[in-house]
Scaffold this active site. Structure first.
Site, PDB file in Angstrom:
ATOM      1  N   ASP A  81       0.861  -1.503  -0.027  1.00  0.00           N
ATOM      2  CA  ASP A  81      -0.179  -0.284   0.012  1.00  0.00           C
ATOM      3  C   ASP A  81       1.051   1.264   0.203  1.00  0.00           C
ATOM      4  O   ASP A  81       1.606   1.219   0.629  1.00  0.00           O
ATOM      5  CB  ASP A  81      -0.863  -0.098   1.392  1.00  0.00           C
ATOM      6  N   HIS A 119       3.219   3.277  -8.350  1.00  0.00           N
ATOM      7  CA  HIS A 119       2.943   1.693  -9.321  1.00  0.00           C
ATOM      8  C   HIS A 119       4.162   1.197 -10.136  1.00  0.00           C
ATOM      9  O   HIS A 119       4.739   0.149  -9.747  1.00  0.00           O
ATOM     10  CB  HIS A 119       1.849   2.213  -9.929  1.00  0.00           C
ATOM     11  N   LEU A 154      10.986 -21.078  -3.838  1.00  0.00           N
ATOM     12  CA  LEU A 154      10.309 -19.537  -3.680  1.00  0.00           C
ATOM     13  C   LEU A 154       8.855 -19.260  -3.802  1.00  0.00           C
ATOM     14  O   LEU A 154       8.944 -19.700  -5.226  1.00  0.00           O
ATOM     15  CB  LEU A 154      10.982 -18.344  -2.964  1.00  0.00           C
ATOM     16  N   LEU A 162      -7.285  -5.085   7.712  1.00  0.00           N
ATOM     17  CA  LEU A 162      -7.270  -5.995   6.771  1.00  0.00           C
ATOM     18  C   LEU A 162      -7.472  -6.045   5.023  1.00  0.00           C
ATOM     19  O   LEU A 162      -7.278  -6.508   4.079  1.00  0.00           O
ATOM     20  CB  LEU A 162      -7.408  -7.292   7.246  1.00  0.00           C
ATOM     21  N   GLU A 198       1.129 -12.976  13.021  1.00  0.00           N
ATOM     22  CA  GLU A 198       1.322 -12.392  12.949  1.00  0.00           C
ATOM     23  C   GLU A 198       1.057 -11.262  12.706  1.00  0.00           C
ATOM     24  O   GLU A 198       1.678 -10.866  11.076  1.00  0.00           O
ATOM     25  CB  GLU A 198       3.001 -11.841  13.331  1.00  0.00           C
TER      26      GLU A 198
END
Length: 254
Positions: A34, A51, A145, A209, A221
């Site tokens: 954000d 962006h 990953l 959220l 967490e």
């Protein structure tokens, strides 16, 4: 050139005068990226510039996640609510996956990163779908990953889809009502191929959220920072990981 994974010592020195232990790292980190627009506004730039700069940050954080041998990184790239933004901004954001992957896909391949997505893929523009699907296909056999992009993603829509799927299974007598449990719901979610996030990070000072992984973060967490996403570099990421390591995860116990 592709980034390479350096030799890691037992402790990793950071610029914040402390150490990150390599013994207690989160396996799955989810990030709400954000602050791109506000970062640009502070500099008198169009929102698109924020962006674009945010893509550079993604590369940095992915590189660090690979270096630390994290298992998964889920990035909230575009929500179901983001369609409400100005058309020109949405169109620009939808071009970013192809721009990002055109310049970075080979490095992801070279570093054993597997690209995945969650969300309603079908409603994305064709050129966005093509770019993302190409990266998924090119990295499908990688085992390192998992780089998971949440694209046109909304957690409530995800849970509704899961409930509908379960209801259809009950109606078709494939399962009984008593078979419905948390594990079954997990299997019906978009994130069925992932463990729940150990750590959720949100940048830019917002503390909510925003319809992201509502089921999955029940015991995650949380780490909130005022730093805008374009400024969230590797050192900021390490700060979040150090804070995570300072927490005691009890899962309702003592």
């Amino acid at each position: 050139m592709a980034f390479r994974i350096p030799f890691l010592k037992r402790k990793l020195k950071t610029e914040i005068n402390t150490e990150l232990s390599l013994e207690n790292l989160p396996k799955h980190v989810a990030i709400i990226m954000d602050g791109n627009g506000r970062w640009a506004k502070q500099r008198g730039l169009p929102r698109a510039a924020g962006h674009k700069e945010g893509m550079t940050t993604i590369k940095k954080i992915v590189s660090k996640a690979v270096e630390l041998n994290l298992e998964a990184l889920t990035l909230y790239a575009f929500s179901t609510e983001n369609w409400k933004r100005p058309k020109t901004e949405v169109e620009y954001i939808m071009k970013l996956p192809s721009q990002f992957l055109d310049t970075y896909l080979q490095e992801l391949v070279d570093n054993n990163v597997q690209v995945r997505t969650i969300g309603d893929f079908s409603k994305l523009p064709e050129h966005t779908q093509k770019a993302v699907q190409t990266s998924i296909d090119r990295t499908a056999s990688n085992t390192g990953l998992i780089l998971n992009f949440a694209l046109n993603y909304g957690s409530r829509a995800e849970m509704l889809d899961a409930l509908k799927g379960i209801a259809h299974d009950v109606e078709a007598k494939r399962i009984a009502i008593d078979d419905i449990n948390e594990e079954l719901i997990n299997q019906k979610l978009y994130t069925h191929f992932l463990n729940d996030p150990d750590l959720l990070i949100r940048t830019s000072g917002e503390v909510r959220l925003s319809n992201f992984l509502l089921w999955q973060v029940a015991y995650s967490e949380f780490y909130f920072t005022d730093v805008y996403w374009p400024d969230f570099d590797e050192n900021e990421f390490v700060k979040a990981l150090i804070v995570y390591q300072s927490r005691k995860r009890r899962y309702g116990g003592i």
